[in-house]
Design a protein around this motif. Structure first.
Motif, PDB file in Angstrom:
ATOM      1  N   ARG A 131       0.870  -1.187   0.080  1.00  0.00           N
ATOM      2  CA  ARG A 131       0.215  -0.105  -0.091  1.00  0.00           C
ATOM      3  C   ARG A 131       0.898   1.289   0.122  1.00  0.00           C
ATOM      4  O   ARG A 131       0.223   2.392  -0.803  1.00  0.00           O
ATOM      5  N   ALA A 132       2.065   1.190   0.651  1.00  0.00           N
ATOM      6  CA  ALA A 132       3.048   2.462   0.838  1.00  0.00           C
ATOM      7  C   ALA A 132       3.900   2.654  -0.519  1.00  0.00           C
ATOM      8  O   ALA A 132       4.046   3.695  -0.789  1.00  0.00           O
ATOM      9  N   PHE A 133       4.044   1.424  -1.088  1.00  0.00           N
ATOM     10  CA  PHE A 133       4.918   1.719  -2.311  1.00  0.00           C
ATOM     11  C   PHE A 133       4.517   0.689  -3.380  1.00  0.00           C
ATOM     12  O   PHE A 133       4.851  -0.312  -3.709  1.00  0.00           O
ATOM     13  N   PRO A 134       3.383   1.241  -3.980  1.00  0.00           N
ATOM     14  CA  PRO A 134       2.776   0.193  -5.113  1.00  0.00           C
ATOM     15  C   PRO A 134       3.890   0.014  -6.365  1.00  0.00           C
ATOM     16  O   PRO A 134       4.359   0.690  -6.829  1.00  0.00           O
ATOM     17  N   GLY A 135       3.702  -1.379  -6.392  1.00  0.00           N
ATOM     18  CA  GLY A 135       4.503  -1.623  -7.764  1.00  0.00           C
ATOM     19  C   GLY A 135       6.213  -2.066  -7.351  1.00  0.00           C
ATOM     20  O   GLY A 135       7.028  -2.534  -7.955  1.00  0.00           O
ATOM     21  N   LYS A 136       6.497  -1.458  -6.044  1.00  0.00           N
ATOM     22  CA  LYS A 136       7.688  -1.802  -5.723  1.00  0.00           C
ATOM     23  C   LYS A 136       7.869  -2.568  -4.161  1.00  0.00           C
ATOM     24  O   LYS A 136       8.834  -2.633  -3.550  1.00  0.00           O
ATOM     25  N   ALA A 137       6.856  -3.143  -4.164  1.00  0.00           N
ATOM     26  CA  ALA A 137       6.943  -4.133  -2.691  1.00  0.00           C
ATOM     27  C   ALA A 137       6.735  -5.695  -3.188  1.00  0.00           C
ATOM     28  O   ALA A 137       6.050  -5.920  -4.057  1.00  0.00           O
ATOM     29  N   HIS A 138       7.506  -6.449  -2.261  1.00  0.00           N
ATOM     30  CA  HIS A 138       7.492  -8.010  -2.682  1.00  0.00           C
ATOM     31  C   HIS A 138       7.640  -8.789  -1.443  1.00  0.00           C
ATOM     32  O   HIS A 138       8.078  -8.416  -0.432  1.00  0.00           O
ATOM     33  N   LEU A 139       6.836  -9.976  -1.426  1.00  0.00           N
ATOM     34  CA  LEU A 139       6.855 -11.023  -0.450  1.00  0.00           C
ATOM     35  C   LEU A 139       7.674 -12.189  -0.654  1.00  0.00           C
ATOM     36  O   LEU A 139       7.403 -12.819  -1.996  1.00  0.00           O
ATOM     37  N   CYS A 140       8.543 -12.905  -0.122  1.00  0.00           N
ATOM     38  CA  CYS A 140       9.318 -13.763  -0.522  1.00  0.00           C
ATOM     39  C   CYS A 140      10.011 -14.356   0.981  1.00  0.00           C
ATOM     40  O   CYS A 140      10.167 -13.963   1.767  1.00  0.00           O
ATOM     41  N   GLY A 141      10.947 -15.365   0.092  1.00  0.00           N
ATOM     42  CA  GLY A 141      11.746 -16.158   1.101  1.00  0.00           C
ATOM     43  C   GLY A 141      11.414 -17.296   1.431  1.00  0.00           C
ATOM     44  O   GLY A 141      10.622 -18.162   0.513  1.00  0.00           O
ATOM     45  N   ASN A 142      11.186 -17.813   2.776  1.00  0.00           N
ATOM     46  CA  ASN A 142      10.869 -19.053   3.408  1.00  0.00           C
ATOM     47  C   ASN A 142       9.327 -19.244   3.213  1.00  0.00           C
ATOM     48  O   ASN A 142       8.611 -20.292   3.313  1.00  0.00           O
ATOM     49  N   ILE A 143       8.640 -18.131   2.864  1.00  0.00           N
ATOM     50  CA  ILE A 143       7.321 -18.380   2.475  1.00  0.00           C
ATOM     51  C   ILE A 143       6.744 -19.075   1.438  1.00  0.00           C
ATOM     52  O   ILE A 143       5.730 -19.428   0.939  1.00  0.00           O
ATOM     53  N   GLY A 144       7.603 -19.426   0.671  1.00  0.00           N
ATOM     54  CA  GLY A 144       7.783 -20.138  -0.517  1.00  0.00           C
ATOM     55  C   GLY A 144       8.121 -19.653  -1.704  1.00  0.00           C
ATOM     56  O   GLY A 144       8.195 -20.283  -2.893  1.00  0.00           O
ATOM     57  N   ILE A 145       8.457 -18.317  -2.093  1.00  0.00           N
ATOM     58  CA  ILE A 145       8.937 -17.784  -3.264  1.00  0.00           C
ATOM     59  C   ILE A 145      10.357 -17.149  -2.981  1.00  0.00           C
ATOM     60  O   ILE A 145      10.645 -16.603  -2.123  1.00  0.00           O
ATOM     61  N   PRO A 146      11.148 -17.810  -3.710  1.00  0.00           N
ATOM     62  CA  PRO A 146      12.669 -17.552  -3.419  1.00  0.00           C
ATOM     63  C   PRO A 146      13.148 -16.051  -4.065  1.00  0.00           C
ATOM     64  O   PRO A 146      12.280 -15.372  -4.834  1.00  0.00           O
ATOM     65  N   ALA A 294       9.465   2.106  11.493  1.00  0.00           N
ATOM     66  CA  ALA A 294      10.899   2.236  11.281  1.00  0.00           C
ATOM     67  C   ALA A 294      11.281   2.575   9.806  1.00  0.00           C
ATOM     68  O   ALA A 294      12.486   3.446   9.856  1.00  0.00           O
ATOM     69  N   ILE A 295      10.492   2.517   8.793  1.00  0.00           N
ATOM     70  CA  ILE A 295      10.988   2.913   7.567  1.00  0.00           C
ATOM     71  C   ILE A 295       9.960   4.030   7.015  1.00  0.00           C
ATOM     72  O   ILE A 295       9.845   4.387   6.003  1.00  0.00           O
ATOM     73  N   GLY A 296       9.180   4.761   8.083  1.00  0.00           N
ATOM     74  CA  GLY A 296       8.415   5.921   7.592  1.00  0.00           C
ATOM     75  C   GLY A 296       7.170   5.792   7.075  1.00  0.00           C
ATOM     76  O   GLY A 296       6.607   6.766   6.457  1.00  0.00           O
ATOM     77  N   ILE A 297       6.621   4.685   7.311  1.00  0.00           N
ATOM     78  CA  ILE A 297       5.178   4.568   6.818  1.00  0.00           C
ATOM     79  C   ILE A 297       4.248   5.178   7.673  1.00  0.00           C
ATOM     80  O   ILE A 297       4.044   5.070   8.785  1.00  0.00           O
ATOM     81  N   SER A 298       3.037   5.886   6.771  1.00  0.00           N
ATOM     82  CA  SER A 298       2.055   6.658   7.702  1.00  0.00           C
ATOM     83  C   SER A 298       1.032   5.916   8.477  1.00  0.00           C
ATOM     84  O   SER A 298       0.721   4.753   8.034  1.00  0.00           O
ATOM     85  N   ASN A 299       0.595   6.364   9.398  1.00  0.00           N
ATOM     86  CA  ASN A 299      -0.390   5.569  10.278  1.00  0.00           C
ATOM     87  C   ASN A 299      -1.653   5.179   9.481  1.00  0.00           C
ATOM     88  O   ASN A 299      -2.288   4.079   9.621  1.00  0.00           O
ATOM     89  N   ASP A 300      -2.201   6.090   8.700  1.00  0.00           N
ATOM     90  CA  ASP A 300      -3.296   5.784   7.632  1.00  0.00           C
ATOM     91  C   ASP A 300      -3.238   4.602   6.943  1.00  0.00           C
ATOM     92  O   ASP A 300      -3.915   3.643   6.692  1.00  0.00           O
ATOM     93  N   ILE A 301      -1.881   4.661   6.409  1.00  0.00           N
ATOM     94  CA  ILE A 301      -1.610   3.217   5.529  1.00  0.00           C
ATOM     95  C   ILE A 301      -1.569   1.967   6.359  1.00  0.00           C
ATOM     96  O   ILE A 301      -1.910   0.824   6.075  1.00  0.00           O
ATOM     97  N   ILE A 302      -0.902   1.998   7.559  1.00  0.00           N
ATOM     98  CA  ILE A 302      -0.725   1.046   8.350  1.00  0.00           C
ATOM     99  C   ILE A 302      -2.186   0.692   9.102  1.00  0.00           C
ATOM    100  O   ILE A 302      -2.427  -0.518   8.979  1.00  0.00           O
ATOM    101  N   CYS A 303      -2.961   1.502   9.237  1.00  0.00           N
ATOM    102  CA  CYS A 303      -4.379   1.032   9.739  1.00  0.00           C
ATOM    103  C   CYS A 303      -5.208   0.333   8.878  1.00  0.00           C
ATOM    104  O   CYS A 303      -5.874  -0.429   9.007  1.00  0.00           O
TER     105      CYS A 303
END
Length: 447
Positions: A131-146, A294-303
């Motif tokens: 939500r904070a960085f559209p198109g530039k955020a990725h999920l990976c690692g031991n979750i199943g995606i190298p 810690a990386i400066g994301i706004s409260n609205d996006i977090i909520c």
């Protein structure tokens, strides 16, 4: 990392091995694959042949050959004779996480490790990041995606500045070299993977590798509620900023107070917006929120992200209710602490299904948390031992998960909970915990 013309051995294929091979091929390496499967059983054989990958077995002589680098599948024991021989010969061994980190442009890595809660926490971190960085955020690692796969598919060897939520296991941490996350956490430390690591101390020590290379400007999130985490972070000191969190007391940087998660004294998230159940999930949320701040994301996006997040498959996942009986799939409960956490989510009437691959974990601590349990049913390779050590003759022992569900239905009454939380891995009868969980859901939905 200049790999053009370098001789690289990839040990073990699977998804991470294939991702590493694709990266290595792009960089011009001369690749040899050491794989336990017969060539005709490798579904990617055509691709490997077309790209000039030499395929060999895992005989001892393979590891006497000269290589410039070895990329090891995380599932290959680092204490195996082959890996020990490579170490003796001073041939560097890394996992694909390290390979990807070294070949990619600088990125923002948020690394999540620990015994339990990794996938839920990492996924929630990703939901905030995307939500904070559209198109530039990725999920990976031991979750199943190298990570190598993410690097290749998103051009991260050419472009930096992406945000990567990385679940990282001790298997992957054992062979890191330069990997340095911007934010990292060890969620908790409880006994697990003793068979792989050779001892509990080695397992706990391996988790501290996540912050070994962190330095000024990086943030390590410290769980003030976990005495083992404290012991090991004291023994292997954290060299970057430490930001403490707790759901038990208010003397930390991140706290739960007056119906809010507070970060550094700022009210960030109302707790009534959290849709996950259980104290363990409150801890997962406070970690994700702390990482985001810690990386400066706004409260609205977090909520927005937290209030929309309903959890991850195979983790105390509600399957269905039938005749007043509720069925929950916690196939990711692959150690005793995970099962204890699941049991704490229910007050009474639990019919607990346990069993699977024999990891040799003690049941002593889990025996203290059976107050809500009505019946224990064991299945799989270690099912008989688990039942014997937990409840003795009061339990039921079967062979398969199908039989376990059938026995559960015989003793279940309206208001009861049938909970699959095996306490161990699935490798006696399944390829992974996801396959086991999917099988359980199919059985339950066919009732």
């Amino acid at each position: 990392m200049n790999l053009s013309g370098k001789r690289v051995l990839v040990v073990g294929l699977a998804r991470s091995g294939m991702a590493a091979i694709r990266v290595l091929k792009k960089l011009g390496a001369v690749i040899t694959l050491s794989e336990s499967k017969k060539k005709e059983e490798i579904k990617e054989l055509d691709f490997l042949n077309e790209n000039g990958v030499e395929i060999v077995g895992q005989d001892a002589e393979v590891f006497e050959r000269d290589f410039d680098l070895v990329v090891k599948n995380p599932g290959v024991p680092f204490r195996s004779p082959a890996m020990q021989r490579l170490a003796e010969r001073n041939i560097p061994v890394i996992t694909e996480i390290e390979l990807a980190y070294q070949v990619a442009k600088p990125q923002h890595y948020i690394a999540v490790t620990g015994t339990n809660g990794k996938t839920t926490t990492t996924t929630l971190v990703y939901e905030i990041l995307r939500r904070a960085f559209p198109g530039k955020a990725h999920l990976c690692g031991n979750i199943g995606i190298p990570l190598c796969e993410i690097v290749m598919e998103n051009g991260l060897m050419e472009e930096g500045g992406h945000y990567i939520a990385l679940e990282i296991s001790n298997f992957q941490l054992v062979n890191i070299d330069t990997f340095r996350p911007e934010v990292a956490v060890i969620i908790n430390l409880t006994p697990d993977h003793i068979d792989f690591m050779g001892g509990l101390d080695a397992y706990y020590k391996s988790k501290t590798e996540v912050y070994r290379n962190m330095a000024d400007g990086d943030v390590f999130l410290l769980n003030a509620d976990d005495p083992v985490v404290k012991e090991y972070t004291d023994r292997y000191p954290v060299k970057c900023v430490k930001h403490s969190f707790s759901i038990e007391n208010e003397n930390t940087d991140s706290v739960v107070r007056d119906g809010y998660i507070e970060i550094g004294g700022e009210k960030v998230l109302p707790t009534d917006s959290i849709r996950l159940v259980g104290k363990h999930n409150l801890q997962n949320v406070i970690i994700a929120v702390s990482a985001a701040k810690a990386i400066g994301i706004s409260n609205d996006i977090i909520c927005d992200a937290v209030s929309s997040f309903t959890g991850v498959e195979h983790r105390i996942e509600f399957v269905r209710e039938l005749n007043g009986i509720k069925y929950y799939n916690d196939s990711k409960g692959t150690n005793t602490d995970a099962t204890i956490i699941a049991l704490k989510s229910f007050p009474k009437g639990v019919i607990l299904l346990v069993g699977g691959f024999e990891k040799g974990l003690s049941m002593d601590e889990m025996k203290k948390h059976l107050g809500c349990v009505k019946k224990v049913i064991g299945f799989g390779a270690c099912g008989p031992r688990l039942v014997r050590e937990l409840v003795g003759e009061d339990g039921i022992v079967v062979t398969t998960l199908d039989e376990a569900v059938a026995e559960a239905n015989k003793v279940a009454e309206s208001g009861d909970i049938v909970l699959l939380s095996p306490t161990t891995s699935s490798f006696d009868q399944y390829s992974c915990f996801e396959e086991r969980g999917d099988h359980f859901k199919r059985i339950v939905n066919a009732l």
